[in-house]
Scaffold this active site. Structure first.
Site, mmCIF file in Angstrom:
data_model
loop_
_atom_site.group_PDB
_atom_site.id
_atom_site.type_symbol
_atom_site.label_atom_id
_atom_site.label_comp_id
_atom_site.label_asym_id
_atom_site.label_seq_id
_atom_site.Cartn_x
_atom_site.Cartn_y
_atom_site.Cartn_z
ATOM 1 N N LEU A 1 0.780 -1.180 0.181
ATOM 2 C CA LEU A 1 -0.107 0.033 -0.047
ATOM 3 C C LEU A 1 0.932 1.240 -0.103
ATOM 4 O O LEU A 1 2.088 1.242 0.320
ATOM 5 C CB LEU A 1 -0.937 -0.129 1.366
ATOM 6 C CG LEU A 1 -1.742 -1.301 1.313
ATOM 7 C CD1 LEU A 1 -2.392 -1.395 2.563
ATOM 8 C CD2 LEU A 1 -3.118 -0.854 0.335
ATOM 9 N N PRO A 2 0.254 2.332 -0.295
ATOM 10 C CA PRO A 2 0.935 3.602 -0.447
ATOM 11 C C PRO A 2 1.801 4.556 0.484
ATOM 12 O O PRO A 2 2.831 4.846 0.592
ATOM 13 C CB PRO A 2 0.035 4.551 -1.270
ATOM 14 C CG PRO A 2 -1.081 3.851 -1.731
ATOM 15 C CD PRO A 2 -0.969 2.821 -0.891
ATOM 16 N N THR B 1 6.272 0.491 1.816
ATOM 17 C CA THR B 1 7.347 1.226 2.469
ATOM 18 C C THR B 1 6.685 2.488 3.191
ATOM 19 O O THR B 1 5.912 3.282 2.737
ATOM 20 C CB THR B 1 8.019 1.934 1.289
ATOM 21 O OG1 THR B 1 8.796 1.024 0.597
ATOM 22 C CG2 THR B 1 9.379 2.631 1.996
ATOM 23 N N LYS C 1 15.601 -0.436 4.816
ATOM 24 C CA LYS C 1 15.181 -0.044 3.467
ATOM 25 C C LYS C 1 15.421 1.409 3.213
ATOM 26 O O LYS C 1 15.972 1.804 2.020
ATOM 27 C CB LYS C 1 13.719 -0.497 3.282
ATOM 28 C CG LYS C 1 13.172 0.445 2.212
ATOM 29 C CD LYS C 1 12.774 0.032 1.088
ATOM 30 C CE LYS C 1 12.408 0.948 0.027
ATOM 31 N NZ LYS C 1 11.741 0.558 -1.242
ATOM 32 N N LYS D 1 9.550 10.247 -1.454
ATOM 33 C CA LYS D 1 8.881 9.852 -0.077
ATOM 34 C C LYS D 1 9.897 9.229 0.685
ATOM 35 O O LYS D 1 9.736 9.346 1.676
ATOM 36 C CB LYS D 1 7.827 8.652 -0.758
ATOM 37 C CG LYS D 1 7.076 7.934 0.258
ATOM 38 C CD LYS D 1 6.242 6.882 -0.220
ATOM 39 C CE LYS D 1 6.175 5.797 0.602
ATOM 40 N NZ LYS D 1 5.314 4.603 0.445
HETATM 41 P P1 NAD Z 1 0.615 2.219 -6.267
HETATM 42 O O1 NAD Z 1 -0.107 3.397 -5.910
HETATM 43 O O2 NAD Z 1 0.640 2.059 -7.694
HETATM 44 O O3 NAD Z 1 -0.540 1.159 -5.497
HETATM 45 C C1 NAD Z 1 -1.064 0.916 -4.396
HETATM 46 C C2 NAD Z 1 -2.553 0.293 -4.574
HETATM 47 O O4 NAD Z 1 -3.203 0.468 -3.113
HETATM 48 C C3 NAD Z 1 -3.473 1.129 -5.341
HETATM 49 O O5 NAD Z 1 -3.741 0.072 -6.491
HETATM 50 C C4 NAD Z 1 -4.368 1.583 -4.593
HETATM 51 O O6 NAD Z 1 -5.758 1.526 -5.186
HETATM 52 C C5 NAD Z 1 -4.351 0.564 -3.493
HETATM 53 N N1 NAD Z 1 -5.217 0.803 -1.934
HETATM 54 C C6 NAD Z 1 -5.026 2.231 -1.708
HETATM 55 N N2 NAD Z 1 -5.614 2.163 -0.395
HETATM 56 C C7 NAD Z 1 -6.214 0.836 -0.243
HETATM 57 C C8 NAD Z 1 -7.089 0.200 0.748
HETATM 58 N N3 NAD Z 1 -7.452 1.033 2.060
HETATM 59 N N4 NAD Z 1 -7.300 -0.826 0.667
HETATM 60 C C9 NAD Z 1 -6.920 -1.549 -0.671
HETATM 61 N N5 NAD Z 1 -6.168 -1.066 -1.741
HETATM 62 C C10 NAD Z 1 -5.883 0.035 -1.638
HETATM 63 O O7 NAD Z 1 2.006 2.149 -5.452
HETATM 64 P P2 NAD Z 1 3.060 0.992 -5.811
HETATM 65 O O8 NAD Z 1 4.020 1.622 -6.691
HETATM 66 O O9 NAD Z 1 2.635 -0.356 -6.084
HETATM 67 O O10 NAD Z 1 3.650 0.993 -4.380
HETATM 68 C C11 NAD Z 1 3.169 0.316 -3.115
HETATM 69 C C12 NAD Z 1 4.187 0.570 -2.200
HETATM 70 O O11 NAD Z 1 5.636 0.027 -2.472
HETATM 71 C C13 NAD Z 1 4.707 1.746 -1.630
HETATM 72 O O12 NAD Z 1 4.668 1.911 -0.325
HETATM 73 C C14 NAD Z 1 5.906 2.075 -2.336
HETATM 74 O O13 NAD Z 1 6.581 3.207 -1.554
HETATM 75 C C15 NAD Z 1 6.610 0.904 -2.465
HETATM 76 N N6 NAD Z 1 7.719 0.560 -3.364
HETATM 77 C C16 NAD Z 1 7.263 0.989 -4.629
HETATM 78 C C17 NAD Z 1 8.271 0.917 -5.691
HETATM 79 C C18 NAD Z 1 8.049 0.902 -7.071
HETATM 80 O O14 NAD Z 1 9.071 1.259 -7.872
HETATM 81 N N7 NAD Z 1 6.813 1.380 -7.624
HETATM 82 C C19 NAD Z 1 9.422 0.084 -5.321
HETATM 83 C C20 NAD Z 1 9.932 -0.081 -4.062
HETATM 84 C C21 NAD Z 1 8.816 -0.046 -3.246
#
Ligand code: NAD
Length: 294
Positions: free
Chosen positions: A65-66, A96, A171, A246
């Site tokens: 999740l975000p 994260t 991390k 972030k």
């Molecule tokens: P994203 O925004 O694409 O996905 C997050 C998902 O969570 C969305 O689909 C959203 O609809 C869903 N969501 C939000 N609130 C919700 C709830 N209450 N119940 C159910 N679903 C819900 O983000 P992402 O890029 O997939 O990143 C997710 C996590 O991974 C973050 O914490 C980010 O920092 C970490 N991360 C991302 C990357 C990257 O390259 N994208 C790399 C490493 C770590």
């Protein structure tokens, strides 16, 4: 094969859940964006109408999740999943988030007898798709060991950094260092190029010298030096500046609370904030070179 609830099917969670399905696990998905859950159903998952429905009777819950706010709302305050999850379940939060938010969820889980680990990942969307993420875990050793077979489907490695919240700290330490060496690499290459050096030759020299680092020899920020990196594709894709912002914010908060001196991390944060504001928020973080080159 295990029964697994997967919550949060975005850029990272979608492909991670798909890999669990491909490995033959029984995966029940939930996302507030319904279309994302439908896409997983097409790949063989089943869909729940609510997060509480998804976690009923599963052996593992994975969330991606975000933000910490959303994670705490899901597990403790709004959806209150920790009130309905069976104590035999292992909860794996791969978002994260701030270490103290992770610790809060850990504590509540523990009070209900539920094993939980924080397991943020290193590696971006490409690694999520190819199942090559690295999980950086915090929590009891027994819980990490129980989660390992599931993590190994989605990743190439699972490290235990220490107790609850330690995965999040490890991390952000890594990503703060990554920001610092990317900036250093970009400014060194830019200065060499300004002096008329060929950036490819300069890269070769520094990669065989004491300036060698990952940003230089694996993810070079200078366009044309390396194939297959964002720098050679107009900085599209990769690890976005807004996500680095972030993580640097989380690092600065942690450093403030710990009283740890992070002058380079603080400067990296200022530069990346400025870079994001200059229109690069949705470009790869190696685009910081443009700040110096332009
Ligand atoms: P994203 O925004 O694409 O996905 C997050 C998902 O969570 C969305 O689909 C959203 O609809 C869903 N969501 C939000 N609130 C919700 C709830 N209450 N119940 C159910 N679903 C819900 O983000 P992402 O890029 O997939 O990143 C997710 C996590 O991974 C973050 O914490 C980010 O920092 C970490 N991360 C991302 C990357 C990257 O390259 N994208 C790399 C490493 C770590």
């Amino acid at each position: 094969m295990a029964k697994i609830a997967f919550i949060g099917l975005g850029n990272m969670g979608g492909p991670m859940a798909a890999n669990l399905v491909k490995a033959g696990h029984d995966v029940i998905v939930f996302d507030v964006a319904d279309a994302l859950a439908d896409a997983l159903v097409e790949q063989g998952a089943s869909k729940a109408a609510t997060a509480a429905e998804a976690v009923a009777g599963v052996e593992f819950v994975v969330s991606m999740l975000p933000s910490g706010e959303i994670v705490k709302n899901l597990y403790i305050h709004q959806d209150k999943l920790l009130d309905v999850i069976d104590p035999a379940t292992v909860v794996i939060d791969s978002s994260t988030i701030a270490s103290e938010d992770a610790v809060e969820v850990h504590k509540t889980a523990k009070s209900r007898g539920i094993a939980m680990i924080d397991a943020p990942v290193s590696g971006g969307v490409g690694a999520a798709k190819s199942g090559k993420l690295a999980f950086i875990c915090g929590g009891d050793e027994a819980a990490v060991d129980k989660a390992r077979p599931i993590l190994e489907v989605m990743g190439k490695a699972a490290f235990r950094a220490g107790p609850a919240g330690a995965g999040q700290i490890a991390k952000i330490c890594n990503n703060m260092l990554l920001a610092v060496h990317m900036i250093g690499t970009a400014e060194a290459l830019n200065m060499g190029a300004a002096a008329g050096l060929d950036p490819k030759a300069l890269t070769e020299i520094m990669a065989a010298s004491s300036g060698r680092n990952w940003s230089l020899d694996t993810y070079n920020p200078f366009p044309g030096v390396m194939e297959g990196v964002p720098a050679s594709n107009d900085y599209q894709g990769g690890f976005l500046v807004k996500l680095m912002n972030k993580d640097l914010g989380l690092a600065a908060d942690a450093a403030g609370k710990l009283g740890a001196a992070t002058p380079m991390g603080d400067l990296a944060r200022q530069l990346y904030d400025k870079h994001g504001d200059a229109g690069f928020a949705d470009r790869d973080f190696s685009s910081i070179l443009k700040m110096f080159a332009d």
